[in-house]
Design an enzyme around this catalytic site. Structure first.
Site, mmCIF file in Angstrom:
data_model
loop_
_atom_site.group_PDB
_atom_site.id
_atom_site.type_symbol
_atom_site.label_atom_id
_atom_site.label_comp_id
_atom_site.label_asym_id
_atom_site.label_seq_id
_atom_site.Cartn_x
_atom_site.Cartn_y
_atom_site.Cartn_z
ATOM 1 N N GLU A 21 14.159 11.773 104.207
ATOM 2 C CA GLU A 21 13.547 12.383 105.399
ATOM 3 C C GLU A 21 14.327 13.645 105.748
ATOM 4 O OE1 GLU A 21 13.163 9.822 108.868
ATOM 5 O OE2 GLU A 21 13.134 11.583 110.174
ATOM 6 N N ARG A 40 14.440 20.370 111.924
ATOM 7 C CA ARG A 40 15.307 20.839 113.009
ATOM 8 C C ARG A 40 16.115 22.050 112.604
ATOM 9 N NH1 ARG A 40 18.090 15.103 114.281
ATOM 10 N NH2 ARG A 40 16.178 13.895 114.199
ATOM 11 N N LYS A 99 8.214 3.404 112.709
ATOM 12 C CA LYS A 99 9.635 3.617 112.931
ATOM 13 C C LYS A 99 9.984 2.945 114.270
ATOM 14 C CE LYS A 99 12.618 7.652 113.874
ATOM 15 N NZ LYS A 99 13.032 8.946 113.299
HETATM 16 C C1 3PG Z 1 17.565 11.093 113.982
HETATM 17 O O1 3PG Z 1 16.451 11.297 114.429
HETATM 18 O O2 3PG Z 1 18.486 11.908 114.015
HETATM 19 C C2 3PG Z 1 17.709 9.793 113.308
HETATM 20 O O3 3PG Z 1 17.278 8.809 114.128
HETATM 21 C C3 3PG Z 1 19.078 9.534 112.790
HETATM 22 O O4 3PG Z 1 19.833 8.901 113.719
HETATM 23 P P1 3PG Z 1 21.355 8.601 113.374
HETATM 24 O O5 3PG Z 1 22.048 9.935 113.230
HETATM 25 O O6 3PG Z 1 21.847 7.815 114.552
HETATM 26 O O7 3PG Z 1 21.380 7.820 112.095
#
Ligand code: 3PG
Length: 207
Positions: free
Chosen positions: A40, A44, A128
């Protein structure tokens, strides 16, 4: 491939926020070597689409998807890149309808029973669970499994080597998502062997 099948490929989906197009394929190879081939890439960073293109070109065994999909314009760009899947942090019916129409497997986020009602209305059964630890963690997933036993989840948010097995042992969890297998510092230091080791540890149930 349907989203539910995709989530059965690896026990962990690395959540990646990447700036560097040049090293992204090396990172993807390191993760695939650890059995984590469903990646994924969050939308961002300005480089996110270029990063996905580079990984797709150089690492064909990777299933490359976009995360943090918030707008229909982003869905159009995902479609143009023929991505393997798309993830949104939450569930918004108009966006989900656009995503489903795109034909790209879609994984929206839910955190409450009300969110689940909205998902069921859209005939979604694979979701999710976000932000997993903040939204009640394994206790919440167990509770949601009562009324919604057919729904399967990919919990994400706050998951790490210490707690991932607690989530993965639940019957309604297919895999977990998280950034810990390829943290920003590991990526910055190009610690590819360590990233492979962390991914392998989850996939072998040895965290
Ligand atoms: C995110 O959207 O950044 C993910 O949920 C990852 O979360 P994490 O950094 O706590 O694994």
């Amino acid at each position: 491939m349907k989203i539910r099948e995709l989530l059965k490929i690896s026990r962990v989906i690395p959540v990646l926020e990447l700036d560097d197009v040049d090293t992204a394929p090396d990172l993807a190879e390191a993760l695939c070597a650890g059995g984590a081939s469903v990646l994924e890439i969050t939308l961002r960073t300005p480089a996110a689409f270029e990063v996905m293109e580079a990984i797709k070109a150089r690492v064909p065994q990777a299933h490359v998807g976009a995360g943090t999909v918030n707008t229909s314009d982003q869905i159009d760009r995902c479609k143009a890149l023929d991505l393997a899947f798309m993830v949104s942090p939450g569930l918004h019916a108009p966006l989900a309808e656009t995503a489903l129409k795109s034909g790209i497997p879609y994984l929206p986020g839910v955190a409450t029973a009300s969110d689940l009602l909205g998902a069921i209305d859209l005939r979604l059964d694979t979701l999710k669970f976000f932000p997993a630890t903040a939204a009640g963690g394994t206790n919440m997933l167990k509770a949601l499994g009562g009324p919604y036993g057919d729904i399967r989840f990919c919990p994400t948010g706050g998951i790490n080597s210490d707690n991932c097995e607690d989530f993965l042992s639940l019957s309604n969890v297919l895999c977990v998502g998280g950034s810990w297998v390829a943290s920003k510092s590991l990526i910055k230091n190009q610690s590819w062997d360590e990233i492979t080791r962390l991914a392998k540890a989850v996939n072998n149930g040895a965290t």
